[in-house]
Design an enzyme around this catalytic site. Structure first.
Site, PDB file in Angstrom:
ATOM      1  N   PHE A  90      -7.724 -21.899  -7.402  1.00  0.00           N
ATOM      2  CA  PHE A  90      -7.076 -21.358  -6.209  1.00  0.00           C
ATOM      3  C   PHE A  90      -7.151 -19.836  -6.255  1.00  0.00           C
ATOM      4  CE2 PHE A  90      -3.174 -20.133  -3.800  1.00  0.00           C
ATOM      5  CZ  PHE A  90      -3.604 -20.592  -2.569  1.00  0.00           C
ATOM      6  N   ASP A 161      -2.856 -19.670 -16.690  1.00  0.00           N
ATOM      7  CA  ASP A 161      -2.412 -20.056 -15.355  1.00  0.00           C
ATOM      8  C   ASP A 161      -2.057 -21.536 -15.449  1.00  0.00           C
ATOM      9  OD1 ASP A 161      -2.115 -20.913 -12.733  1.00  0.00           O
ATOM     10  OD2 ASP A 161      -3.711 -19.625 -11.950  1.00  0.00           O
ATOM     11  N   HIS A 164      -0.535 -25.868 -12.644  1.00  0.00           N
ATOM     12  CA  HIS A 164      -0.716 -27.316 -12.543  1.00  0.00           C
ATOM     13  C   HIS A 164      -0.227 -28.052 -13.790  1.00  0.00           C
ATOM     14  CE1 HIS A 164      -4.575 -26.527  -9.881  1.00  0.00           C
ATOM     15  NE2 HIS A 164      -3.470 -26.018  -9.357  1.00  0.00           N
ATOM     16  N   GLN A 187       5.710 -24.195  -6.067  1.00  0.00           N
ATOM     17  CA  GLN A 187       5.417 -24.345  -4.640  1.00  0.00           C
ATOM     18  C   GLN A 187       5.589 -25.810  -4.228  1.00  0.00           C
ATOM     19  OE1 GLN A 187       2.351 -25.948  -3.660  1.00  0.00           O
ATOM     20  NE2 GLN A 187       2.571 -25.611  -1.470  1.00  0.00           N
ATOM     21  N   LYS A 190       3.765 -28.708  -5.962  1.00  0.00           N
ATOM     22  CA  LYS A 190       3.629 -28.712  -7.409  1.00  0.00           C
ATOM     23  C   LYS A 190       4.432 -29.848  -8.061  1.00  0.00           C
ATOM     24  CE  LYS A 190       0.795 -25.249  -7.680  1.00  0.00           C
ATOM     25  NZ  LYS A 190       0.625 -24.914  -6.257  1.00  0.00           N
ATOM     26  N   ARG A 219      15.002  -2.150 -13.060  1.00  0.00           N
ATOM     27  CA  ARG A 219      16.417  -1.859 -13.299  1.00  0.00           C
ATOM     28  C   ARG A 219      16.985  -2.758 -14.394  1.00  0.00           C
ATOM     29  NH1 ARG A 219      21.087  -2.187  -8.577  1.00  0.00           N
ATOM     30  NH2 ARG A 219      22.604  -0.787  -9.588  1.00  0.00           N
ATOM     31  N   TYR A 226      21.626   3.093 -10.906  1.00  0.00           N
ATOM     32  CA  TYR A 226      20.262   3.104 -10.351  1.00  0.00           C
ATOM     33  C   TYR A 226      19.284   3.872 -11.235  1.00  0.00           C
ATOM     34  CZ  TYR A 226      22.958   1.446  -6.419  1.00  0.00           C
ATOM     35  OH  TYR A 226      23.819   0.726  -5.636  1.00  0.00           O
TER      36      TYR A 226
END
Length: 388
Positions: A90, A161, A164, A187, A190, A219, A226
């Site tokens: 993908f 990756d 899957h 997603q 999945k 942060r 901040y």
């Protein structure tokens, strides 16, 4: 007289949910805060996900593409660096590199598992290579032994990756036990899902802490003034997503067991159909969660493959055309592409050239069906091919 066609199987629905998700959403709703800095669901999910995959740390993020971008950034990918990615995957695998200013180098894949070809990757490493990105295609783990040796010899990193590959194992090791960063996706399609979402697992505290900063705009957790310590973005997961994913994780093992059993049956049946070749398995991949049930019909054209997919869908089988070769889509060439032409890359990716034209995959919910539905699925594939 022609035999009656096999009726459409009534596969289980996807996504699946029950009171586990309902209770989790209420738990998140009724707590003091709805974001990760004020609630407990994200923190708890990260620990549960890390433990399940054998990783020291996990960081929950907004989606799988962001998981890849964040992991690559931690590894120092940016301008003047290259990452080796499978040519058959993908597009997020390559775009995550390119959006950071790096160059994605397509690598051909193994003709049997459809995962990155380790020997082909070895030939493409240069002084600019920062990482190799194996994609565990359809849940089948890449050759992690071969890739680890190549990466160690070249002094480059591996980023898995694992979009899957939730729950996959390689030679007794889970994804998080292989000593490299791994990125996951949640997603909608999945193996576990909250519609969207992602996670990154880390082998050490240093990379995890850097990723935490960068996924929260640089942060620190306790900052009240901040004092942003690094560049970054807002990739934080919210509490409702994490609550759903905790329930999804709890049922994942049982679903994997079912898919493993059903693929042994369906893969064998599909392999008996003339002209059909099912995705093979390297026995070192001891547990394959089967994100897809993948088959090829060697010799057909891309147009014929697309017609096959349409015909299967009409017969009630959730079929999809396989991924295009990443170098054969316009988006790949917008930025971060190698100094080669499409045809030059294609010439060194012969397996990918065949796969993107003749490969079909079925949604993993088919493998949650009954044994009879596996027979019916194979029968429909045979009938559709026979009618061509």
């Amino acid at each position: 007289m022609n035999a009656r066609p096999t009726p459409a199987p009534q596969y289980p629905a996807w996504p699946q949910f029950d009171d586990g998700e309902r209770d989790g959403l209420l738990r998140a709703l009724e707590q003091d805060g709805w974001w990760r800095m004020g609630g407990k669901e994200v923190d708890t999910f990260e620990q549960e996900f890390a433990d399940y995959h054998g990783a020291p740390h996990a960081l929950a993020v907004t989606n799988g593409t962001h998981a890849l971008e964040l992991a690559l950034e931690v590894l120092g990918v940016g301008p003047d660096t290259e990452v080796l990615v499978p040519a058959f995957t993908f597009i997020s695998s390559s775009q995550a590199v390119q959006r950071l200013g790096g160059t994605a180098i397509p690598v051909d894949v193994d003709p049997y598992t459809y995962c990155i070809d380790a020997s082909a990757a070895a030939e493409l490493i240069t002084t600019r290579t920062r990482a190799i990105m194996p994609v565990h295609m359809a849940g089948h783990m890449s050759d992690m032994d071969g890739l680890a040796k190549i990466a160690n010899d070249a002094g480059v990193a591996i980023i898995q990756d694992a979009a899957h590959a939730h729950g996959a194992t390689w030679q007794g090791k889970r994804v998080g036990e292989l000593g490299s960063i791994a990125a996951f996706s949640f997603q909608n399609g999945k193996l576990m899902t909250a519609g969207e979402g992602g996670a990154v697992t880390f082998p050490d505290s240093e990379s995890y802490e850097q990723a935490f900063l960068r996924h929260s705009c640089g942060r620190p957790r306790t900052d009240r003034r901040y004092l942003h310590q690094t560049s970054g973005s807002n990739f934080r997961m919210n509490e409702f997503t994490a609550a759903v994913l905790r329930a999804q994780l709890a049922r994942l093992d049982g679903q994997i067991d079912t898919r493993e059993e059903r693929w042994r049956l369906l893969g064998g049946l599909l392999g008996e159909i003339p002209g059909v070749v099912a995705q093979s398995r390297d026995e070192r991949c001891e547990r394959n969660p089967h994100y897809m049930a993948m088959i090829r019909v060697p010799g057909i054209t891309e147009e014929q493959r697309n017609e096959l997919v349409d015909a299967l869908i009409e017969r009630g089988v959730p079929a999809f055309a396989a991924f295009r070769a990443i170098y054969r889509v316009d988006g790949f060439w917008e930025k971060g592409a190698p100094a080669e032409t499409v045809e030059e890359i294609a010439a060194r990716c012969p397996v990918t050239e065949e796969l993107y034209r003749d490969c079909v995959w079925l949604h993993h919910r088919t493998l949650l069906g009954t044994e009879q539905q596996m027979h019916d699925t194979a029968a429909i594939v045979a009938e559709v091919l026979g009618a061509r």
